[in-house]
Design a protein around this motif. Structure first.
Motif, PDB file in Angstrom:
ATOM      1  N   GLY A 224       0.808  -1.202   0.000  1.00 26.99           N
ATOM      2  CA  GLY A 224       0.000   0.000   0.000  1.00 26.99           C
ATOM      3  C   GLY A 224       0.847   1.260   0.000  1.00 26.99           C
ATOM      4  O   GLY A 224       2.071   1.206   0.120  1.00 26.99           O
ATOM      5  N   GLY A 225       0.177   2.400  -0.161  1.00 27.90           N
ATOM      6  CA  GLY A 225       0.889   3.666  -0.147  1.00 27.90           C
ATOM      7  C   GLY A 225       0.056   4.781  -0.731  1.00 27.90           C
ATOM      8  O   GLY A 225      -1.149   4.639  -0.942  1.00 27.90           O
ATOM      9  N   LEU A 226       0.724   5.887  -1.009  1.00 25.23           N
ATOM     10  CA  LEU A 226       0.094   7.067  -1.596  1.00 25.23           C
ATOM     11  C   LEU A 226       0.409   7.103  -3.090  1.00 25.23           C
ATOM     12  O   LEU A 226       1.582   6.981  -3.481  1.00 25.23           O
ATOM     13  N   VAL A 227      -0.614   7.263  -3.898  1.00 28.27           N
ATOM     14  CA  VAL A 227      -0.429   7.296  -5.348  1.00 28.27           C
ATOM     15  C   VAL A 227      -1.366   8.339  -5.934  1.00 28.27           C
ATOM     16  O   VAL A 227      -2.445   8.600  -5.390  1.00 28.27           O
ATOM     17  N   GLN A 228      -0.963   8.945  -7.020  1.00 30.33           N
ATOM     18  CA  GLN A 228      -1.806   9.938  -7.686  1.00 30.33           C
ATOM     19  C   GLN A 228      -2.902   9.245  -8.500  1.00 30.33           C
ATOM     20  O   GLN A 228      -2.737   8.085  -8.920  1.00 30.33           O
TER      21      GLN A 228
ATOM     22  N   PHE B  34     -10.462  -7.325   0.269  1.00 32.88           N
ATOM     23  CA  PHE B  34     -11.554  -6.481   0.725  1.00 32.88           C
ATOM     24  C   PHE B  34     -10.993  -5.098   1.027  1.00 32.88           C
ATOM     25  O   PHE B  34      -9.791  -4.941   1.197  1.00 32.88           O
ATOM     26  N   ARG B  35     -11.870  -4.119   1.119  1.00 35.73           N
ATOM     27  CA  ARG B  35     -11.416  -2.780   1.487  1.00 35.73           C
ATOM     28  C   ARG B  35     -12.463  -2.092   2.346  1.00 35.73           C
ATOM     29  O   ARG B  35     -13.659  -2.398   2.270  1.00 35.73           O
TER      30      ARG B  35
ATOM     31  N   ALA C 153      -8.727   3.426   0.705  1.00 38.30           N
ATOM     32  CA  ALA C 153      -9.268   2.565   1.759  1.00 38.30           C
ATOM     33  C   ALA C 153      -8.133   1.768   2.381  1.00 38.30           C
ATOM     34  O   ALA C 153      -7.013   1.762   1.861  1.00 38.30           O
ATOM     35  N   VAL C 154      -8.439   1.103   3.467  1.00 35.92           N
ATOM     36  CA  VAL C 154      -7.555   0.054   3.984  1.00 35.92           C
ATOM     37  C   VAL C 154      -7.940  -1.235   3.268  1.00 35.92           C
ATOM     38  O   VAL C 154      -9.125  -1.597   3.238  1.00 35.92           O
ATOM     39  N   TYR C 155      -6.947  -1.887   2.697  1.00 36.04           N
ATOM     40  CA  TYR C 155      -7.175  -3.122   1.949  1.00 36.04           C
ATOM     41  C   TYR C 155      -6.740  -4.316   2.797  1.00 36.04           C
ATOM     42  O   TYR C 155      -5.631  -4.316   3.356  1.00 36.04           O
ATOM     43  N   TYR C 156      -7.607  -5.310   2.851  1.00 34.63           N
ATOM     44  CA  TYR C 156      -7.367  -6.518   3.624  1.00 34.63           C
ATOM     45  C   TYR C 156      -7.416  -7.739   2.712  1.00 34.63           C
ATOM     46  O   TYR C 156      -8.225  -7.795   1.779  1.00 34.63           O
ATOM     47  N   CYS C 157      -6.594  -8.733   3.008  1.00 33.71           N
ATOM     48  CA  CYS C 157      -6.787 -10.030   2.386  1.00 33.71           C
ATOM     49  C   CYS C 157      -7.343 -10.986   3.442  1.00 33.71           C
ATOM     50  O   CYS C 157      -7.119 -10.800   4.647  1.00 33.71           O
ATOM     51  N   ALA C 158      -8.074 -11.967   2.971  1.00 35.40           N
ATOM     52  CA  ALA C 158      -8.706 -12.921   3.863  1.00 35.40           C
ATOM     53  C   ALA C 158      -8.760 -14.286   3.189  1.00 35.40           C
ATOM     54  O   ALA C 158      -8.745 -14.380   1.957  1.00 35.40           O
ATOM     55  N   ALA C 159      -8.832 -15.337   4.008  1.00 35.75           N
ATOM     56  CA  ALA C 159      -8.788 -16.704   3.508  1.00 35.75           C
ATOM     57  C   ALA C 159     -10.055 -17.472   3.865  1.00 35.75           C
ATOM     58  O   ALA C 159     -10.600 -17.317   4.965  1.00 35.75           O
ATOM     59  N   ASP C 160     -10.484 -18.293   2.921  1.00 34.34           N
ATOM     60  CA  ASP C 160     -11.652 -19.158   3.091  1.00 34.34           C
ATOM     61  C   ASP C 160     -11.233 -20.591   2.787  1.00 34.34           C
ATOM     62  O   ASP C 160     -10.755 -20.875   1.688  1.00 34.34           O
ATOM     63  N   TYR C 161     -11.414 -21.488   3.756  1.00 31.59           N
ATOM     64  CA  TYR C 161     -11.002 -22.878   3.598  1.00 31.59           C
ATOM     65  C   TYR C 161     -11.947 -23.596   2.644  1.00 31.59           C
ATOM     66  O   TYR C 161     -13.132 -23.749   2.922  1.00 31.59           O
ATOM     67  N   THR C 162     -11.437 -24.041   1.505  1.00 27.74           N
ATOM     68  CA  THR C 162     -12.255 -24.737   0.517  1.00 27.74           C
ATOM     69  C   THR C 162     -11.821 -26.181   0.329  1.00 27.74           C
ATOM     70  O   THR C 162     -12.450 -26.920  -0.435  1.00 27.74           O
ATOM     71  N   TYR C 163     -10.721 -26.552   0.997  1.00 28.36           N
ATOM     72  CA  TYR C 163     -10.134 -27.896   0.894  1.00 28.36           C
ATOM     73  C   TYR C 163      -9.951 -28.289  -0.576  1.00 28.36           C
ATOM     74  O   TYR C 163      -9.355 -27.537  -1.335  1.00 28.36           O
ATOM     75  N   THR C 164     -10.519 -29.417  -1.015  1.00 31.25           N
ATOM     76  CA  THR C 164     -10.245 -29.883  -2.379  1.00 31.25           C
ATOM     77  C   THR C 164     -11.077 -29.161  -3.440  1.00 31.25           C
ATOM     78  O   THR C 164     -10.891 -29.395  -4.632  1.00 31.25           O
TER      79      THR C 164
ATOM     80  N   GLY D  79      -4.252  -5.505   7.240  1.00 27.23           N
ATOM     81  CA  GLY D  79      -4.606  -4.445   6.307  1.00 27.23           C
ATOM     82  C   GLY D  79      -3.418  -3.582   5.902  1.00 27.23           C
ATOM     83  O   GLY D  79      -2.420  -3.480   6.621  1.00 27.23           O
ATOM     84  N   THR D  80      -3.561  -2.954   4.739  1.00 26.97           N
ATOM     85  CA  THR D  80      -2.576  -2.000   4.246  1.00 26.97           C
ATOM     86  C   THR D  80      -3.315  -0.803   3.650  1.00 26.97           C
ATOM     87  O   THR D  80      -4.308  -0.965   2.941  1.00 26.97           O
ATOM     88  N   GLN D  81      -2.840   0.398   3.960  1.00 25.92           N
ATOM     89  CA  GLN D  81      -3.529   1.614   3.542  1.00 25.92           C
ATOM     90  C   GLN D  81      -3.186   1.958   2.096  1.00 25.92           C
ATOM     91  O   GLN D  81      -2.014   1.998   1.720  1.00 25.92           O
ATOM     92  N   VAL D  82      -4.216   2.243   1.326  1.00 31.26           N
ATOM     93  CA  VAL D  82      -4.061   2.753  -0.035  1.00 31.26           C
ATOM     94  C   VAL D  82      -4.729   4.116  -0.095  1.00 31.26           C
ATOM     95  O   VAL D  82      -5.920   4.243   0.233  1.00 31.26           O
ATOM     96  N   THR D  83      -3.971   5.124  -0.487  1.00 29.70           N
ATOM     97  CA  THR D  83      -4.494   6.477  -0.609  1.00 29.70           C
ATOM     98  C   THR D  83      -4.245   6.984  -2.015  1.00 29.70           C
ATOM     99  O   THR D  83      -3.100   7.004  -2.475  1.00 29.70           O
TER     100      THR D  83
END
Length: 128
Positions: free
Chosen positions: A9-13, A37-38, A92-103, A121-125
């Protein structure tokens, strides 16, 4: 112990690009779908993009289609979110998340409630 760590994440134009990374540890990575997600200030957390365990199925929310691209490298336990043509409303603050799907490695849920494990989370501006 299952752990997800976001970076990039970071600041970008406006119009610029960023690539977010989600590094996973403590579990069999290919058995988990990963979602990005954000959450913007004052707003609910929303789904942005999702990818199945084998990388073959992806989904995007309409507002980012054509601008964002999700991918994964299971050998490196990492999921990426390439974000191009960024807009101020992507801030926004961006998050990654995991869902167990097995096979069911072809499956990627799009319901936030299916995702049980979250990073910090990591901030994106996006601003000029």
């Amino acid at each position: 112990q299952l752990q997800l760590v976001e970076s990039g994440g970071g600041l970008v134009q406006p119009g610029g690009s960023l690539r977010l990374s989600c590094l996973a540890s403590g579990f069999t990575f290919k058995y988990y779908a990963i979602g990005w997600f954000r959450q913007a200030p004052g707003k609910e957390r929303e789904g942005v993009s999702y990818i199945s365990g084998n990388g073959g199925t992806t989904h995007y929310v309409d507002s980012v289609k054509g601008r964002f691209s999700i991918s994964r490298d299971n050998a490196k336990n990492t999921v990426f979110l390439q974000m191009d043509s960024l807009k101020p409303e992507d801030t926004a603050v961006y998050y990654c998340a995991a869902d167990y799907t097995y096979t069911r490695t072809y499956y990627a849920a799009i319901n936030i409630n299916d995702y049980d494990y979250w990073g910090q989370g990591t901030q994106v501006t996006v601003s000029s």
